[in-house]
Enzyme design. Structure first.
Site, PDB file in Angstrom:
ATOM      1  N   ASP A  86      -4.974 -10.716  -0.406  1.00 51.72           N
ATOM      2  CA  ASP A  86      -3.871 -10.682  -0.459  1.00 51.72           C
ATOM      3  C   ASP A  86      -2.599 -11.098  -1.431  1.00 51.72           C
ATOM      4  O   ASP A  86      -3.051 -11.793  -2.753  1.00 51.72           O
ATOM      5  CB  ASP A  86      -3.870 -12.514   0.192  1.00 51.72           C
ATOM      6  N   HIS A  87      -1.549 -10.564  -1.709  1.00 52.72           N
ATOM      7  CA  HIS A  87      -0.564 -10.577  -3.074  1.00 52.72           C
ATOM      8  C   HIS A  87      -1.130  -9.433  -3.777  1.00 52.72           C
ATOM      9  O   HIS A  87      -0.728  -9.943  -5.068  1.00 52.72           O
ATOM     10  CB  HIS A  87      -0.042 -12.167  -3.621  1.00 52.72           C
TER      11      HIS A  87
ATOM     12  N   CYS B 209       6.065   5.882   4.801  1.00 51.65           N
ATOM     13  CA  CYS B 209       4.095   5.414   4.359  1.00 51.65           C
ATOM     14  C   CYS B 209       3.624   5.765   3.362  1.00 51.65           C
ATOM     15  O   CYS B 209       3.076   5.439   2.524  1.00 51.65           O
ATOM     16  CB  CYS B 209       3.229   4.937   5.538  1.00 51.65           C
TER      17      CYS B 209
ATOM     18  N   HIS C 143       4.865  -0.455  -0.226  1.00 52.00           N
ATOM     19  CA  HIS C 143       5.365  -0.710   0.477  1.00 52.00           C
ATOM     20  C   HIS C 143       4.559  -2.096   1.327  1.00 52.00           C
ATOM     21  O   HIS C 143       3.848  -1.931   0.955  1.00 52.00           O
ATOM     22  CB  HIS C 143       6.260  -0.210   1.576  1.00 52.00           C
TER      23      HIS C 143
ATOM     24  N   GLU D  31      -0.950  -4.157  11.663  1.00 52.96           N
ATOM     25  CA  GLU D  31      -0.374  -3.977  10.649  1.00 52.96           C
ATOM     26  C   GLU D  31       1.250  -4.710  11.232  1.00 52.96           C
ATOM     27  O   GLU D  31       1.900  -4.933   9.652  1.00 52.96           O
ATOM     28  CB  GLU D  31      -0.639  -2.442  10.113  1.00 52.96           C
TER      29      GLU D  31
ATOM     30  N   HIS E  98       0.790  -1.153   0.153  1.00 50.55           N
ATOM     31  CA  HIS E  98       0.082  -0.079   0.316  1.00 50.55           C
ATOM     32  C   HIS E  98       0.879   1.169   0.372  1.00 50.55           C
ATOM     33  O   HIS E  98       1.869   1.239   0.250  1.00 50.55           O
ATOM     34  CB  HIS E  98      -1.071   0.386   0.904  1.00 50.55           C
TER      35      HIS E  98
ATOM     36  N   HIS F  90       3.163  -4.947   3.713  1.00 45.67           N
ATOM     37  CA  HIS F  90       3.576  -5.850   5.235  1.00 45.67           C
ATOM     38  C   HIS F  90       2.093  -6.954   5.665  1.00 45.67           C
ATOM     39  O   HIS F  90       1.680  -6.795   4.083  1.00 45.67           O
ATOM     40  CB  HIS F  90       2.111  -4.497   6.216  1.00 45.67           C
TER      41      HIS F  90
HETATM   42 NI    NI Z   1       2.588   0.912   5.540  1.00 43.37          NI
END
Ligand code: NI
Length: 136
Positions: free
Chosen positions: A81-82, A35, A41, A126, A16, A43
């Protein structure tokens, strides 16, 4: 009779970027820091879905964990996911994918699939140090 809670855990990996289009680049950088990285990047999110209700005397369950697992899979992990949350997931087309917004959206996506006489609570990790709960 006291209620009982069952928690089902799931994990998903997503990319995100936190960015508010209404703000200047400087303000975005100031508020979101790393962020706001334009190249995104990721998580490793850990999700806990808690269902609270009476134990069904016939099954002995509050909710069948297999059914809960399948609902989480179809509503959350198959969709997130992914994926890049900003680019790949329509839920975040007009919503900044903070952990707060992700947790609230997961609640909204799951709520209609779970009997209304049961309470639902979402906990989203997160990172191991950043944890959001909805509803609080
Ligand atoms: Ni983040």
């Amino acid at each position: 009779m006291s209620k009982t809670a069952i928690t089902r855990r799931a994990t998903f990996n997503s990319a995100h970027r936190l960015h508010n289009n209404q703000w200047s680049d400087e303000k975005n950088e100031l508020v979101y820091g790393k962020c706001n990285n334009p190249n995104f990047h990721g998580h490793n999110y850990v999700l806990e879905v808690k269902v609270i209700g009476e134990i069904d005397p016939e099954t002995g369950y509050v909710i069948d964990a297999k059914i809960l697992k399948d609902i989480i899979k179809s509503q959350v992990t198959d969709r997130y996911d992914h994926k890049n949350l900003n680019l790949d997931v329509s839920d975040f087309k007009n919503l900044i994918p903070t952990a707060e917004n992700i947790a609230k959206l997961i609640y909204e996506n799951l709520r209609s699939s779970i009997d209304q006489d049961k309470d639902l609570k979402i906990k989203l990790y997160e990172t191991e140090n950043n944890i959001v709960e909805y509803p609080a």
